[in-house]
Design an enzyme around this catalytic site. Structure first.
Site, PDB file in Angstrom:
ATOM      1  N   GLY A 145     -39.244  39.483  10.209  1.00  8.96           N
ATOM      2  CA  GLY A 145     -37.886  39.962  10.469  1.00  8.96           C
ATOM      3  C   GLY A 145     -36.968  38.770  10.691  1.00  8.96           C
ATOM      4  O   GLY A 145     -37.436  37.681  11.066  1.00  8.96           O
ATOM      5  N   CYS A 146     -35.674  38.991  10.511  1.00 14.58           N
ATOM      6  CA  CYS A 146     -34.758  37.847  10.604  1.00 14.58           C
ATOM      7  C   CYS A 146     -34.710  37.288  12.021  1.00 14.58           C
ATOM      8  O   CYS A 146     -34.738  36.066  12.222  1.00 14.58           O
ATOM      9  CB  CYS A 146     -33.371  38.235  10.113  1.00 14.58           C
ATOM     10  SG  CYS A 146     -32.654  39.657  10.927  1.00 14.58           S
ATOM     11  N   PHE A 147     -34.664  38.178  13.029  1.00 17.18           N
ATOM     12  CA  PHE A 147     -34.625  37.660  14.410  1.00 17.18           C
ATOM     13  C   PHE A 147     -35.917  36.914  14.780  1.00 17.18           C
ATOM     14  O   PHE A 147     -35.864  35.802  15.326  1.00 17.18           O
ATOM     15  CB  PHE A 147     -34.377  38.800  15.398  1.00 17.18           C
ATOM     16  CG  PHE A 147     -33.011  39.405  15.349  1.00 17.18           C
ATOM     17  CD1 PHE A 147     -32.846  40.767  15.107  1.00 17.18           C
ATOM     18  CD2 PHE A 147     -31.871  38.633  15.563  1.00 17.18           C
ATOM     19  CE1 PHE A 147     -31.586  41.354  15.075  1.00 17.18           C
ATOM     20  CE2 PHE A 147     -30.605  39.202  15.537  1.00 17.18           C
ATOM     21  CZ  PHE A 147     -30.471  40.565  15.283  1.00 17.18           C
ATOM     22  N   THR A 149     -37.815  35.250  12.975  1.00 18.46           N
ATOM     23  CA  THR A 149     -37.895  33.944  12.298  1.00 18.46           C
ATOM     24  C   THR A 149     -37.323  32.848  13.183  1.00 18.46           C
ATOM     25  O   THR A 149     -37.992  31.882  13.530  1.00 18.46           O
ATOM     26  CB  THR A 149     -37.138  33.998  10.960  1.00 18.46           C
ATOM     27  OG1 THR A 149     -37.789  34.928  10.084  1.00 18.46           O
ATOM     28  CG2 THR A 149     -37.101  32.633  10.295  1.00 18.46           C
ATOM     29  N   GLY A 314     -33.925  33.750   6.976  1.00 22.38           N
ATOM     30  CA  GLY A 314     -34.245  34.980   7.715  1.00 22.38           C
ATOM     31  C   GLY A 314     -34.918  36.050   6.892  1.00 22.38           C
ATOM     32  O   GLY A 314     -35.474  36.999   7.443  1.00 22.38           O
TER      33      GLY A 314
END
Ligand SMILES: NC(=O)C1=CN([C@@H]2O[C@H](COP(=O)(O)OP(=O)(O)OC[C@H]3O[C@@H](n4cnc5c(N)ncnc54)[C@H](OP(=O)(O)O)[C@@H]3O)[C@@H](O)[C@H]2O)C=CC1
Ligand SMILES: CC(=O)N[C@@H](CCC(=O)OP(=O)(O)O)C(=O)O
Length: 342
Positions: A145-147, A149, A314
């Site tokens: 997930g982007c967060f 990362t 991300g």
């Protein structure tokens, strides 16, 4: 080596970013581009910046349209990748940009996402200890997930070195493209412009177990995570501020030295010079992670700030970085290390 690559979810933000990067990848030939409700329309209607692919007609997303490729990127909403991947066979490299195969715990999957857990694939964060070995030669990749990362890379060195106690607080400010292109009420212009808003507060965000899984693996002990995302009026970018209580006496110089050592060989992770602080605008369009570290002596806490582009490192950039490793290509092939500014 030229590989034929299909992208499912090509009309979306993550799929569009994957195509933008793949167009510049010297070893990639772009094959099918697929969608759902947009199928039958030209890609240029949805991704006007992808000029070389403007006339490509979006196909239906199915094993038939995605079959016959060496690599298939699945940039679909959660819950859609497992069924398609199962029909693509073991010889196709499937790169899942969704969440379906990231978590190691079926119980976490059921609690946070619901439905049957589709199983766990090698995790597409090459900078994590041991990740590259699992990605080499694999035919399945679960992109983070982007967060997680940015937040995982922000805290991993401190936890691995025992600088901090295993109880972390993460706040991440994200641009609106993180929510995808489909209009969502809280993203309507007047709701977002000129305003920032927290959401998923109090441990309610589904990235919480992914953070905990990653950080506990690095620390070797269970790590408790309190994560708060904040939506900001910008299209791209995530600025993460992560902190944890110090485990013992240290100072900023010593903490910075730990991070510089941890990331000195990483092509996409930069620990900024002392006194410089990450800004999302410096990472836009690049696969970079920019970090800075400080010890808050009065509070007895380590604070780490990380900036990424949610669509590049991300998701789509991290996906291609992991694809390169799986294919035995140099990890940086086709990936930008210089952002677009201002
Ligand atoms: N945006 C981001 O920053 C990040 C996104 N991700 C993940 O990437 C995935 C895609 O997200 P994002 O691009 O933002 O979302 P978008 O809403 O922008 O795009 C979704 C894409 O999936 C297609 N789609 C929707 N439903 C179906 C379906 N039933 N079958 C086939 N295709 C379908 C859409 O096609 P159509 O146009 O026809 O509706 C569109 O191409 C998600 O799992 C997301 O969580 C991960 C990290 C970061
Ligand atoms: C602004 C916004 O809505 N961001 C998304 C991040 C999406 C993402 O990282 O993708 P996955 O859903 O694949 O994990 C969120 O908070 O859920």
């Amino acid at each position: 080596m030229t590989v034929k690559v299909a992208v499912a979810g090509a009309s979306g933000y993550a799929g569009g970013e994957a195509l933008r990067l793949l167009l510049a990848h010297p070893e990639v030939e772009i094959g099918a581009v697929t969608a759902a409700s947009s199928a039958g329309t030209p890609l240029g209607q949805h991704q006007p910046h992808l000029v070389p692919l403007a006339g490509r007609i979006l196909q239906e997303t199915s094993a038939e349209t995605l079959g016959g490729h060496d690599v298939v990127f699945l940039a679909l909403p959660h819950g859609h990748s497992a069924e398609i991947a199962a029909q693509l066979g073991p010889d196709v490299l499937v790169v899942d940009l969704g969440a379906d195969h990231r978590l190691t715990s079926a119980a976490d999957w059921q609690r946070w996402y619901g439905g049957d857990h589709a199983g766990t694939w090698p995790y597409g964060l090459p900078e994590l200890p041991g990740a590259r070995e699992k990605l080499a030669g694999t035919k399945r990749i679960a992109v983070p997930g982007c967060f997680p990362t940015g937040g995982t890379l922000a805290l991993a060195p401190a936890l691995a070195a025992g600088l901090v106690r295993p109880e972390v607080t993460i706040t991440a400010v994200t641009g609106t493209s993180g929510a995808g292109k489909s209009l969502k009420p809280h993203l309507l212009g007047s709701e977002v412009m000129g305003s920032a808003s927290a959401y998923g507060v109090g441990g309610a965000h589904r990235h919480t177990p992914e953070f905990a899984q990653n950080l506990s693996s690095v620390a070797g002990v269970p790590v408790t995570v309190s994560f708060t995302p904040v939506l900001a009026p910008m299209p791209r970018g995530i600025l993460t501020t992560a902190s944890a209580p110090l485990a013992g006496e240290t100072d900023t110089a010593a903490a910075r030295a730990v991070y510089e050592k941890a990331y000195q060989a990483e092509p996409f992770v930069q620990v900024l010079p002392e006194g410089s602080w990450p800004v999302t605008s410096a990472t836009l369009g690049s696969n970079n992670v920019q970090l800075q570290v400080a010890v808050d002596a009065d509070a007895g806490r380590l604070v780490v700030v990380a900036a990424i582009d949610n669509l590049t490192k991300g998701t789509a950039g991290g996906a291609i970085q992991s694809m390169n490793i799986a294919l035995g290509l140099p990890e940086t092939t086709g990936l930008p290390t210089v952002g677009v500014a201002p």
